[in-house]
Design a protein around this motif. Sequence first.
Motif, PDB file in Angstrom:
ATOM      1  N   GLN A 100      10.453  11.033   9.081  1.00 21.90           N
ATOM      2  CA  GLN A 100       9.969  10.539   7.793  1.00 21.90           C
ATOM      3  C   GLN A 100       9.759  11.684   6.804  1.00 21.90           C
ATOM      4  O   GLN A 100      10.044  11.540   5.616  1.00 21.90           O
ATOM      5  CB  GLN A 100       8.669   9.762   7.996  1.00 21.90           C
ATOM      6  N   MET A 101       9.278  12.825   7.292  1.00 18.76           N
ATOM      7  CA  MET A 101       9.105  13.975   6.394  1.00 18.76           C
ATOM      8  C   MET A 101      10.442  14.473   5.885  1.00 18.76           C
ATOM      9  O   MET A 101      10.593  14.783   4.702  1.00 18.76           O
ATOM     10  CB  MET A 101       8.361  15.104   7.112  1.00 18.76           C
ATOM     11  N   VAL A 102      11.433  14.583   6.772  1.00 18.59           N
ATOM     12  CA  VAL A 102      12.768  15.031   6.364  1.00 18.59           C
ATOM     13  C   VAL A 102      13.331  14.102   5.299  1.00 18.59           C
ATOM     14  O   VAL A 102      13.910  14.539   4.296  1.00 18.59           O
ATOM     15  CB  VAL A 102      13.706  15.107   7.586  1.00 18.59           C
ATOM     16  N   GLU A 103      13.138  12.800   5.481  1.00 15.06           N
ATOM     17  CA  GLU A 103      13.654  11.821   4.521  1.00 15.06           C
ATOM     18  C   GLU A 103      13.012  12.000   3.151  1.00 15.06           C
ATOM     19  O   GLU A 103      13.691  11.977   2.117  1.00 15.06           O
ATOM     20  CB  GLU A 103      13.394  10.409   5.043  1.00 15.06           C
ATOM     21  N   VAL A 104      11.683  12.201   3.124  1.00 11.35           N
ATOM     22  CA  VAL A 104      10.985  12.372   1.847  1.00 11.35           C
ATOM     23  C   VAL A 104      11.412  13.667   1.170  1.00 11.35           C
ATOM     24  O   VAL A 104      11.753  13.683  -0.026  1.00 11.35           O
ATOM     25  CB  VAL A 104       9.456  12.372   2.066  1.00 11.35           C
ATOM     26  N   VAL A 105      11.417  14.763   1.907  1.00 10.30           N
ATOM     27  CA  VAL A 105      11.688  16.076   1.322  1.00 10.30           C
ATOM     28  C   VAL A 105      13.122  16.181   0.815  1.00 10.30           C
ATOM     29  O   VAL A 105      13.382  16.816  -0.205  1.00 10.30           O
ATOM     30  CB  VAL A 105      11.383  17.188   2.356  1.00 10.30           C
ATOM     31  N   THR A 106      14.061  15.544   1.500  1.00  6.58           N
ATOM     32  CA  THR A 106      15.465  15.657   1.097  1.00  6.58           C
ATOM     33  C   THR A 106      15.874  14.663   0.014  1.00  6.58           C
ATOM     34  O   THR A 106      16.861  14.885  -0.691  1.00  6.58           O
ATOM     35  CB  THR A 106      16.390  15.469   2.317  1.00  6.58           C
ATOM     36  N   GLU A 107      15.102  13.575  -0.137  1.00 10.28           N
ATOM     37  CA  GLU A 107      15.503  12.543  -1.090  1.00 10.28           C
ATOM     38  C   GLU A 107      14.624  12.468  -2.334  1.00 10.28           C
ATOM     39  O   GLU A 107      15.047  11.946  -3.360  1.00 10.28           O
ATOM     40  CB  GLU A 107      15.525  11.172  -0.406  1.00 10.28           C
ATOM     41  N   ASP A 108      13.402  12.979  -2.261  1.00  5.88           N
ATOM     42  CA  ASP A 108      12.482  12.922  -3.396  1.00  5.88           C
ATOM     43  C   ASP A 108      12.697  14.148  -4.283  1.00  5.88           C
ATOM     44  O   ASP A 108      12.542  15.292  -3.836  1.00  5.88           O
ATOM     45  CB  ASP A 108      11.036  12.888  -2.893  1.00  5.88           C
ATOM     46  N   ARG A 109      13.044  13.923  -5.521  1.00  7.69           N
ATOM     47  CA  ARG A 109      13.352  15.019  -6.441  1.00  7.69           C
ATOM     48  C   ARG A 109      12.160  15.925  -6.705  1.00  7.69           C
ATOM     49  O   ARG A 109      12.316  17.059  -7.168  1.00  7.69           O
ATOM     50  CB  ARG A 109      13.873  14.462  -7.764  1.00  7.69           C
ATOM     51  N   GLU A 110      10.952  15.428  -6.452  1.00 11.01           N
ATOM     52  CA  GLU A 110       9.773  16.259  -6.661  1.00 11.01           C
ATOM     53  C   GLU A 110       9.707  17.412  -5.664  1.00 11.01           C
ATOM     54  O   GLU A 110       9.035  18.417  -5.900  1.00 11.01           O
ATOM     55  CB  GLU A 110       8.500  15.407  -6.567  1.00 11.01           C
TER      56      GLU A 110
ATOM     57  N   VAL B 166       0.700  16.730  11.890  1.00  8.88           N
ATOM     58  CA  VAL B 166      -0.058  15.625  11.299  1.00  8.88           C
ATOM     59  C   VAL B 166      -0.530  15.989   9.900  1.00  8.88           C
ATOM     60  O   VAL B 166      -0.434  15.190   8.966  1.00  8.88           O
ATOM     61  CB  VAL B 166      -1.256  15.254  12.202  1.00  8.88           C
ATOM     62  N   GLU B 167      -1.041  17.220   9.740  1.00  5.72           N
ATOM     63  CA  GLU B 167      -1.537  17.638   8.429  1.00  5.72           C
ATOM     64  C   GLU B 167      -0.399  17.738   7.417  1.00  5.72           C
ATOM     65  O   GLU B 167      -0.530  17.293   6.267  1.00  5.72           O
ATOM     66  CB  GLU B 167      -2.245  18.987   8.555  1.00  5.72           C
ATOM     67  N   MET B 168       0.739  18.305   7.833  1.00  9.44           N
ATOM     68  CA  MET B 168       1.877  18.419   6.925  1.00  9.44           C
ATOM     69  C   MET B 168       2.418  17.039   6.547  1.00  9.44           C
ATOM     70  O   MET B 168       2.762  16.775   5.394  1.00  9.44           O
ATOM     71  CB  MET B 168       2.996  19.258   7.547  1.00  9.44           C
TER      72      MET B 168
ATOM     73  N   GLN C 222      11.598  25.325  -4.296  1.00 10.00           N
ATOM     74  CA  GLN C 222      10.403  26.149  -4.467  1.00 10.00           C
ATOM     75  C   GLN C 222       9.185  25.493  -3.833  1.00 10.00           C
ATOM     76  O   GLN C 222       8.406  26.135  -3.118  1.00 10.00           O
ATOM     77  CB  GLN C 222      10.155  26.393  -5.964  1.00 10.00           C
ATOM     78  N   ARG C 223       9.018  24.188  -4.086  1.00  5.42           N
ATOM     79  CA  ARG C 223       7.861  23.492  -3.540  1.00  5.42           C
ATOM     80  C   ARG C 223       7.960  23.360  -2.017  1.00  5.42           C
ATOM     81  O   ARG C 223       6.971  23.512  -1.300  1.00  5.42           O
ATOM     82  CB  ARG C 223       7.751  22.102  -4.183  1.00  5.42           C
ATOM     83  N   THR C 224       9.171  23.076  -1.524  1.00  3.58           N
ATOM     84  CA  THR C 224       9.364  22.951  -0.082  1.00  3.58           C
ATOM     85  C   THR C 224       9.068  24.266   0.624  1.00  3.58           C
ATOM     86  O   THR C 224       8.388  24.298   1.656  1.00  3.58           O
ATOM     87  CB  THR C 224      10.801  22.507   0.221  1.00  3.58           C
ATOM     88  N   ASN C 225       9.554  25.363   0.068  1.00  2.95           N
ATOM     89  CA  ASN C 225       9.302  26.659   0.688  1.00  2.95           C
ATOM     90  C   ASN C 225       7.835  27.055   0.620  1.00  2.95           C
ATOM     91  O   ASN C 225       7.325  27.728   1.522  1.00  2.95           O
ATOM     92  CB  ASN C 225      10.170  27.731   0.029  1.00  2.95           C
ATOM     93  N   LEU C 226       7.167  26.642  -0.449  1.00  3.23           N
ATOM     94  CA  LEU C 226       5.735  26.910  -0.548  1.00  3.23           C
ATOM     95  C   LEU C 226       5.000  26.204   0.591  1.00  3.23           C
ATOM     96  O   LEU C 226       4.082  26.761   1.208  1.00  3.23           O
ATOM     97  CB  LEU C 226       5.215  26.431  -1.906  1.00  3.23           C
ATOM     98  N   LEU C 227       5.410  24.959   0.888  1.00  4.99           N
ATOM     99  CA  LEU C 227       4.810  24.197   1.977  1.00  4.99           C
ATOM    100  C   LEU C 227       5.080  24.867   3.325  1.00  4.99           C
ATOM    101  O   LEU C 227       4.169  25.050   4.142  1.00  4.99           O
ATOM    102  CB  LEU C 227       5.366  22.768   1.985  1.00  4.99           C
ATOM    103  N   LEU C 228       6.323  25.258   3.564  1.00  2.94           N
ATOM    104  CA  LEU C 228       6.688  25.876   4.833  1.00  2.94           C
ATOM    105  C   LEU C 228       5.951  27.199   5.032  1.00  2.94           C
ATOM    106  O   LEU C 228       5.458  27.498   6.136  1.00  2.94           O
ATOM    107  CB  LEU C 228       8.197  26.095   4.900  1.00  2.94           C
ATOM    108  N   ALA C 229       5.860  27.988   3.972  1.00  8.51           N
ATOM    109  CA  ALA C 229       5.180  29.275   4.066  1.00  8.51           C
ATOM    110  C   ALA C 229       3.701  29.093   4.373  1.00  8.51           C
ATOM    111  O   ALA C 229       3.094  29.902   5.087  1.00  8.51           O
ATOM    112  CB  ALA C 229       5.368  30.056   2.769  1.00  8.51           C
ATOM    113  N   GLU C 230       3.100  28.046   3.851  1.00 11.29           N
ATOM    114  CA  GLU C 230       1.686  27.771   4.096  1.00 11.29           C
ATOM    115  C   GLU C 230       1.411  27.576   5.585  1.00 11.29           C
ATOM    116  O   GLU C 230       0.322  27.898   6.069  1.00 11.29           O
ATOM    117  CB  GLU C 230       1.270  26.524   3.309  1.00 11.29           C
TER     118      GLU C 230
ATOM    119  N   THR D 210      17.985  24.214   7.720  1.00 14.16           N
ATOM    120  CA  THR D 210      17.421  23.128   6.924  1.00 14.16           C
ATOM    121  C   THR D 210      15.923  22.989   7.155  1.00 14.16           C
ATOM    122  O   THR D 210      15.336  23.656   8.014  1.00 14.16           O
ATOM    123  CB  THR D 210      18.098  21.799   7.290  1.00 14.16           C
ATOM    124  N   PHE D 211      15.315  22.090   6.386  1.00 13.57           N
ATOM    125  CA  PHE D 211      13.898  21.768   6.561  1.00 13.57           C
ATOM    126  C   PHE D 211      13.627  21.285   7.987  1.00 13.57           C
ATOM    127  O   PHE D 211      12.634  21.664   8.608  1.00 13.57           O
ATOM    128  CB  PHE D 211      13.489  20.699   5.541  1.00 13.57           C
ATOM    129  N   ALA D 212      14.547  20.472   8.502  1.00 14.87           N
ATOM    130  CA  ALA D 212      14.385  19.959   9.863  1.00 14.87           C
ATOM    131  C   ALA D 212      14.381  21.101  10.883  1.00 14.87           C
ATOM    132  O   ALA D 212      13.617  21.070  11.857  1.00 14.87           O
ATOM    133  CB  ALA D 212      15.495  18.964  10.190  1.00 14.87           C
TER     134      ALA D 212
END
Length: 304
Positions: free
Chosen positions: A14-24, A66-68, A28-36, A52-54
Amino acid sequence: MPLSRRDRFALKSQMVEVVTEDREWTFQRTNLLLAEYGLQTIDPYDNNGEFTFADSIKDIGDADLVEMYSLVTGVEPENVQSQIDMGDSSLWKPGYVRVFLSHSALHKQFIGQVADELAVSGIHAFVAHDTMEYEQPWQDQIEHGLRTMQAFVAIVHPEFLPSAWCQQEVGWALGRGVPRYVVRYPTDPVGFIGRTQWPQGGGMNHRQVAAEILQWVSRIPEFSDQIVVGLLAALRSAGNYMDAGATASRVATIDTLTPGQWDELDEIFHANDQVGGGSLAHKALRPLYVRHSRQWPPAKPVPF
């Protein structure tokens, strides 16, 4: 309790689906999340998609997962486990609206009758000691029912108030924020749930209480279509005038039929002679049609 592989796969997917399909979710935002979370970031110039994100989240720990997941999907962390449980629970009938029926054990026979009435309307009412499976810890099953319920109903007899178990069940419902309803039988509830003026059930039989609950559930948008679809299917397949009359009576309690559902009801009236030719179905449906200024008996649909 550790997440199962099935749970981890479901959350990651479900996370992969949101991150790859949601333009928001930009690079930059995805990498900020991963780095956190100390995970490897994605190269925005990797046109071949070699990492990839996956790939980045494949070894993430349960707590971080769970938190992510909560951050990405907007589901509150405390509700993530409930969402997981909703996908796989042997305590509930598939496709039914899941209603936890809180009650005093002294009245479990009456509550069981209410649950039986609700079952034919597409509502599975969890009744402790009736719904629970054998050879399973009973408290674990009650907690599982509370985690996976879609709605909560309390039948408040006088014995309900001093019951620590009943009060804890109310607390679960308030904490999870699920739709909740109370039938006073005839006692007023206490605490936070008591601030609302709830209907009086004193003097109602089990069929009337079930009808009261059905009307409430059918007014909740996320459940109304599910309820109506089940009832119309049951009415269409009714094989005798008694079943047709009983189902028609339940249909008649719903005041939220869409134009398409009204058309289907008209069609069923003429397609099933147990409905169109049954006195009990007529007795139940006529007031519904009159109340909504619909033609009675309904006109026969014109074939295309």
